[in-house]
Design a protein around this motif. Structure first.
Motif, short mmCIF file in Angstrom:
data_model
loop_
_atom_site.label_atom_id
_atom_site.label_comp_id
_atom_site.label_asym_id
_atom_site.label_seq_id
_atom_site.Cartn_x
_atom_site.Cartn_y
_atom_site.Cartn_z
N GLN A 283 102.00 16.01 63.57
CA GLN A 283 103.19 16.82 63.39
C GLN A 283 102.98 18.16 64.05
O GLN A 283 101.87 18.70 64.08
CB GLN A 283 103.55 17.00 61.92
N SER A 284 104.04 18.69 64.58
CA SER A 284 104.02 19.99 65.24
C SER A 284 103.78 21.09 64.21
O SER A 284 104.18 20.97 63.05
CB SER A 284 105.36 20.22 65.94
N GLU A 285 103.16 22.18 64.65
CA GLU A 285 102.95 23.33 63.76
C GLU A 285 104.26 24.03 63.44
O GLU A 285 104.30 24.92 62.59
CB GLU A 285 101.95 24.30 64.36
N ASP A 286 105.36 23.61 64.07
CA ASP A 286 106.69 24.18 63.79
C ASP A 286 107.27 23.69 62.47
O ASP A 286 108.31 24.20 62.04
CB ASP A 286 107.66 23.85 64.93
N HIS A 287 106.65 22.69 61.87
CA HIS A 287 107.17 22.11 60.63
C HIS A 287 106.17 22.31 59.50
O HIS A 287 104.97 22.37 59.73
CB HIS A 287 107.46 20.62 60.81
N PRO A 288 106.66 22.33 58.25
CA PRO A 288 105.74 22.51 57.12
C PRO A 288 104.86 21.29 56.91
O PRO A 288 105.30 20.16 57.13
CB PRO A 288 106.67 22.72 55.93
N ARG A 289 103.62 21.55 56.52
CA ARG A 289 102.68 20.44 56.25
C ARG A 289 103.07 19.68 55.00
O ARG A 289 102.82 18.49 54.91
CB ARG A 289 101.27 20.98 56.10
N SER A 290 103.64 20.34 54.03
CA SER A 290 104.05 19.68 52.79
C SER A 290 105.56 19.82 52.62
O SER A 290 106.12 20.87 52.90
CB SER A 290 103.36 20.30 51.58
N LEU A 291 106.19 18.75 52.17
CA LEU A 291 107.61 18.78 51.86
C LEU A 291 107.77 18.72 50.35
O LEU A 291 107.02 18.06 49.66
CB LEU A 291 108.33 17.60 52.52
N LYS A 292 108.74 19.38 49.86
CA LYS A 292 108.97 19.40 48.41
C LYS A 292 109.83 18.26 47.98
O LYS A 292 110.55 17.66 48.65
CB LYS A 292 109.61 20.73 48.01
#
Length: 129
Positions: free
Chosen positions: A120-129
């Motif tokens: 995954q790109s660093e533009d997105h959060p590593r964890s989703l809620k």
């Protein structure tokens, strides 16, 4: 879990990065870019195919069975959640979530020990809620 993820990258481990660059550029006619890893300074290669799948090449131990590695894109992020869910299903985590050029990656093994990777790109959060 990967049913709606596109295959984004095929990763090859190669013994000679210069020889690989010449082959894929001069013999196969692909547009090959030399990249510098922002972490350790090693050169790696990237070539994009017409259907959007990237071929990337890292110089390291290359032997039958450890390459190529298919890489699924996680366009919405959440790599930590995906790895946690896979581990809860008994999947072998080969490489936990770690920094990769421009983002994060993790590797799992299928039942025969073949590596499957996710990125995954660093533009997105590593964890989703």
């Amino acid at each position: 879990m990967f049913g709606k993820s596109k295959l984004g990258t095929v990763c090859y481990y190669v013994s000679d990065i210069a020889r690989t660059e010449m082959f894929y550029r001069d013999v196969l006619g692909l547009d090959v870019e030399r990249m510098e890893d922002d972490g350790d300074g090693h050169t790696w290669l990237m070539a994009r195919t017409a259907n959007g799948v990237e071929l990337i090449f890292f110089q390291q131990d290359s032997r039958p069975g450890n390459s190529p590695v298919i890489v699924f894109d996680l366009p919405d992020g959440g790599i930590d959640n995906v790895v946690t869910a896979l581990a809860s299903k008994g999947t072998t985590i080969v490489t936990p979530v770690s920094h990769a050029p421009g983002g994060w990656s993790a590797d799992i093994a299928d039942p025969d020990g073949h590596t499957i990777s996710m990125y995954q790109s660093e533009d997105h959060p590593r964890s989703l809620k």
